[in-house]
Design a protein around this motif. Structure first.
Motif, PDB file in Angstrom:
ATOM      1  N   GLY A 127      -3.766  -7.434   7.140  1.00 43.36           N
ATOM      2  CA  GLY A 127      -3.611  -6.628   5.888  1.00 43.36           C
ATOM      3  C   GLY A 127      -4.442  -5.403   6.252  1.00 43.36           C
ATOM      4  N   THR A 128      -4.626  -4.868   4.833  1.00 40.76           N
ATOM      5  CA  THR A 128      -5.414  -3.284   4.978  1.00 40.76           C
ATOM      6  C   THR A 128      -6.711  -3.692   3.808  1.00 40.76           C
ATOM      7  N   TYR A 129      -7.754  -3.211   4.461  1.00 36.12           N
ATOM      8  CA  TYR A 129      -8.813  -3.388   3.583  1.00 36.12           C
ATOM      9  C   TYR A 129      -8.462  -2.227   2.373  1.00 36.12           C
ATOM     10  N   GLN A 181      -7.827  -1.190  11.600  1.00 35.80           N
ATOM     11  CA  GLN A 181      -7.540  -0.215  12.845  1.00 35.80           C
ATOM     12  C   GLN A 181      -7.207   1.397  12.128  1.00 35.80           C
ATOM     13  N   GLN A 182      -6.932   1.333  10.826  1.00 43.05           N
ATOM     14  CA  GLN A 182      -6.234   2.447  10.292  1.00 43.05           C
ATOM     15  C   GLN A 182      -6.715   3.130   8.850  1.00 43.05           C
ATOM     16  N   SER A 183      -7.598   2.045   8.231  1.00 40.97           N
ATOM     17  CA  SER A 183      -8.136   2.265   6.834  1.00 40.97           C
ATOM     18  C   SER A 183      -8.911   3.581   6.743  1.00 40.97           C
ATOM     19  N   GLN A 184      -9.754   3.933   7.827  1.00 37.80           N
ATOM     20  CA  GLN A 184     -10.558   5.014   7.622  1.00 37.80           C
ATOM     21  C   GLN A 184      -9.611   6.323   7.891  1.00 37.80           C
ATOM     22  N   LYS A 187       0.779  -1.028  -0.079  1.00 38.87           N
ATOM     23  CA  LYS A 187       0.155   0.069  -0.065  1.00 38.87           C
ATOM     24  C   LYS A 187       1.005   1.433  -0.063  1.00 38.87           C
ATOM     25  N   PRO A 188       0.466   2.456  -0.050  1.00 35.63           N
ATOM     26  CA  PRO A 188       1.221   3.656  -0.192  1.00 35.63           C
ATOM     27  C   PRO A 188       2.111   3.901   0.910  1.00 35.63           C
ATOM     28  N   SER A 189       1.508   3.755   1.982  1.00 35.32           N
ATOM     29  CA  SER A 189       2.211   4.124   3.284  1.00 35.32           C
ATOM     30  C   SER A 189       3.366   2.996   3.411  1.00 35.32           C
TER      31      SER A 189
END
Length: 719
Positions: free
Chosen positions: A560-562, A699-702, A523-525
């Motif tokens: 992972g990240t949604y 936890q962080q996707s929003q 992901k970008p981060s």
């Protein structure tokens, strides 16, 4: 007055002569004029009866040619020159005559010219004559001046007084000791030697007994099979055949001609596996031979002949420079090995000083069994160990002013140690996550070296702390520049370079490293940018190793990240290299559009970025997806940007089998694959609500904040 008996005898003699010699064969002549034509099977003979010109057919061949041959062997003529070798006659209707333009021509029964002496602007009265040297000359009748001759256009044979290429005078030994085929196939005859026959280099006698007895007609056979033949006729650059140069040679009979200079001849022959020898002459071009080489003779002057041999036939001379180079390289390797083991021993000694409260931390204590047996033996002492006090001083006691970001793993700080900027990822003591990921990253990234992967400098496991130390990336993470309007805008050339760099990093993980790695959280981060804007993939805490024959794996712990997880991974826990390709496709569309995939979640039942891109693709309005900030500055890249959107859509296909592998993606980006397949409907293309995202939550996707290592860790129970 002649008596009756005598008269009868004379008449009978004349009748016998006329009967046994038809009129057109009775005149033994050596010339051709406008009134004297040669018709098949007529011939003309040189004045001294040495050479004959006429029609002939090769052995086991019914096609007719016009040539000159020695007159001593009628059953099997020894040819010295052929006129129409490229255009044979199909029947015996051929004629040799002086054409109306003054040239000697060979015609078929339909008056079609198959061969001509091709002298320009003759338009004169000419005649041709076969000389006793074997030279056929064309003269201007009134002056006797020679305007064309076969000796200036030789084929395979060299004759006495023949001028090869108008410059090389060849003096042939007497056609008695080295007759036609005396030494057989692949034999060479030299009348100055005793015995006169020998095998070419790389060849041995076919029949040793006959050879020793002086009967050489059986010839020689190749000692080592050509490399080209061993490779089934391939003509690739890996073929190891070479050419042996034989000087001042009477070249073999029946060579094939082709235009070309000397350097081209070798290449043309090498590409053709059936070509076993070649020669070159300025006046002729390239001559090539296939099959057996017959009638090779050594002269005091002649042509250079190049024989094809397998590389091993040339032997191996000692190259002292190479020996020196090898010795130096060996010494450097030995020194490197000594330094490596010395460093490892010192690192082990330093590792023993770690507080006994925590003991030695090994992967076998924490890592999943899915990582494999090899990884369970990797110890943190294989990495440089940083002292806790050093990192405290480097970060000013982990001051908030040095904090670069924070994720599920813990905070990340900027530090300065020994004059070098570093980034320190600190595992939060209160976090229930991270130990497994910490050891996983130690195991993986310590073994990976690539310009598009972030470099792990070392770690610290003291005083209850677990920290990873990385090279510092001054340009932060990719998301800061894509989604933060206050940051510097990335132009398209830079964005494309970043896309290509990420793809190269993934190719290394998937194919080129000694471990096959699936990242699982692209992901970008997690894309960091160095001082030259080179992208570097970071955060390997969720990565997994694949075995040599393994193409996918499953887990009950989805991390992972949604928005970046492939559907088969998010819903079923199955992951593979194609899961990373899916994440890369989402990343590509974000780079092109300048929008987060998650930015579409703000409105209930809205499309995702993938669905929006798919909608615009079907409406043929994909330009609307492009970040206006890059399109307004330069429209010349529009086609390349649209191609990247096309590739991104191919990467986010619903089914893994419909997605390209990362190697194909790179080829598409470089336009090595010109025609791209049409994409099918992308995953998550339909309107959706939050209930589609599974039972867990990110936890962080929003969040929209940007950071150097904005680690987002999601745990989802598999369905």
């Amino acid at each position: 007055m002649i008596g009756g008996k005598s008269l009868n005898s004379l008449v009978l003699y004349i009748l016998v002569v006329l009967y046994s010699c038809p009129l057109r064969f009775c005149t033994s002549r050596d010339n051709i004029t406008s009134n004297l034509v040669i018709k098949d099977p007529e011939t003309i003979v040189s004045k001294g009866q040495n050479f004959k010109l006429g029609f002939f057919s090769p052995v086991n061949n019914s096609r007719r040619y016009v040539g000159i041959w020695y007159n001593h062997n009628v059953s099997e003529p020894t040819l010295v020159w052929v006129a129409n070798r490229d255009k044979a006659l199909n029947d015996s209707s051929g004629t040799v005559m002086i054409n109306e333009d003054g040239n000697i021509v060979v015609m078929n029964g339909d008056k079609e010219i198959l061969w001509s002496s091709n002298v320009k602007n003759t338009k004169m009265n000419t005649s041709a004559q076969l000389l006793d040297s074997g030279n056929l000359v064309l003269r201007e009748s009134s002056s006797g001046h020679i305007i064309w001759e076969t000796f200036k256009y030789p084929f395979d044979s060299l004759l006495t007084r023949m001028k090869l290429s108008h410059s090389i005078n060849v003096v042939e030994k007497a056609t008695t000791s080295c007759g036609n085929g005396t030494c057989g196939p692949f034999g060479i005859c030299n009348s100055d030697n005793s015995p006169i026959c020998s095998c070419l280099k790389g060849f041995d006698p076919l029949n040793q007994g006959q050879w020793e007895a002086g009967n050489w007609t059986s010839g020689c056979v190749r000692r080592t099979q050509l490399d080209c033949e061993r490779n089934n006729g391939t003509s690739s650059g890996s073929i190891k055949d070479r050419f042996l140069k034989l000087e001042t040679i009477k070249v073999p009979d029946y060579g094939d001609r082709q235009p070309g200079n000397e350097s081209e001849c070798e290449g043309l022959c090498l590409k053709n596996c059936t070509c076993i020898a070649y020669a070159h002459d300025v006046g002729i071009g390239c001559l090539f031979w296939t099959g057996s080489l017959i009638n090779i003779q050594k002269f005091s002057a002649g042509s250079d002949l190049f024989i094809r041999l397998e590389n091993s036939e040339f032997g191996h001379k000692k190259d002292f420079k190479l020996v020196i180079i090898i010795m130096v390289i060996t010494a450097l390797i030995a020194i490197s090995i000594i330094i490596f083991f010395s460093w490892k021993w010192m690192a082990k000694q330093r590792g023993k000083t770690i507080s006994s409260e925590h003991g030695e931390v090994r992967l076998s204590d924490s890592v999943d069994v899915s990582l494999g047996d090899d990884m369970s033996n990797v110890s943190i002492e294989e990495l440089p160990l940083f002292k806790f006090e050093m990192l405290v001083n480097a970060t000013d006691n982990f001051h908030d002013g040095n904090k670069l970001g924070k994720g599920g793993f813990g905070p990340v700080y900027k530090g300065l140690a020994n004059g070098r900027e570093i980034a320190i990822k600190r595992l939060s003591r209160t976090s229930t996550q991270g130990t497994k990921e910490f050891m996983n990253e130690v195991a993986l990234i310590s073994k990976l070296q690539h310009r598009n992967l972030v470099r792990l400098l070392g770690c610290c496991v003291e005083k209850g702390e677990k920290m990873l130390v990385y090279e510092y990336m001054p340009n932060k993470s990719l998301d800061a520049h894509l989604f933060d309007q206050s940051q510097e805008i990335l132009d398209w050339r830079l964005r494309f370079s970043i896309i290509e760099g990420i793809a190269r990093g993934l190719l290394y993980l998937h194919r080129d490293s000694r471990l096959r790695i699936v990242h699982r959280d692209l992901k970008p981060s997690n894309i960091l940018l160095d001082n030259d804007w080179n992208p570097k993939i970071s955060d390997f805490g969720m990565a997994r190793i694949f075995g040599g024959n393994q193409d996918h794996a499953s887990t009950v712990r989805v991390v992972g990240t949604y928005g970046y997880m492939a559907p088969e991974y998010a819903m079923e826990g199955r992951f593979s290299e194609r899961s990373d390709v899916f994440s890369f496709g989402v990343l590509m569309l974000e780079i092109v559009s300048g929008r987060r995939n998650t930015s579409f979640y703000k409105h209930e039942s809205s499309l995702s970025l993938l669905g929006y891109a798919w909608k615009l693709w079907n409406e043929d309005d994909v330009v609307a997806l492009i970040d206006a900030r890059i399109l307004s500055t330069n429209t010349s890249y529009r086609a390349e940007i649209i191609r990247c959107i096309h590739i991104g859509l191919l990467c986010v296909q619903e089914l893994p089998k419909d997605r390209p592998n990362i190697s194909s993606v790179l080829s598409m980006l470089r336009s090595e694959i010109v025609e791209l397949p049409e994409p099918k409907q992308t995953a998550f293309a339909e309107k959706w609500s939050r209930s589609h995202t599974g039972t867990g939550s990110s936890q962080q996707s929003q969040k929209s904040s940007c950071s150097l290592n904005n680690v987002t860790l999601t745990v989802v129970d598999a369905r």
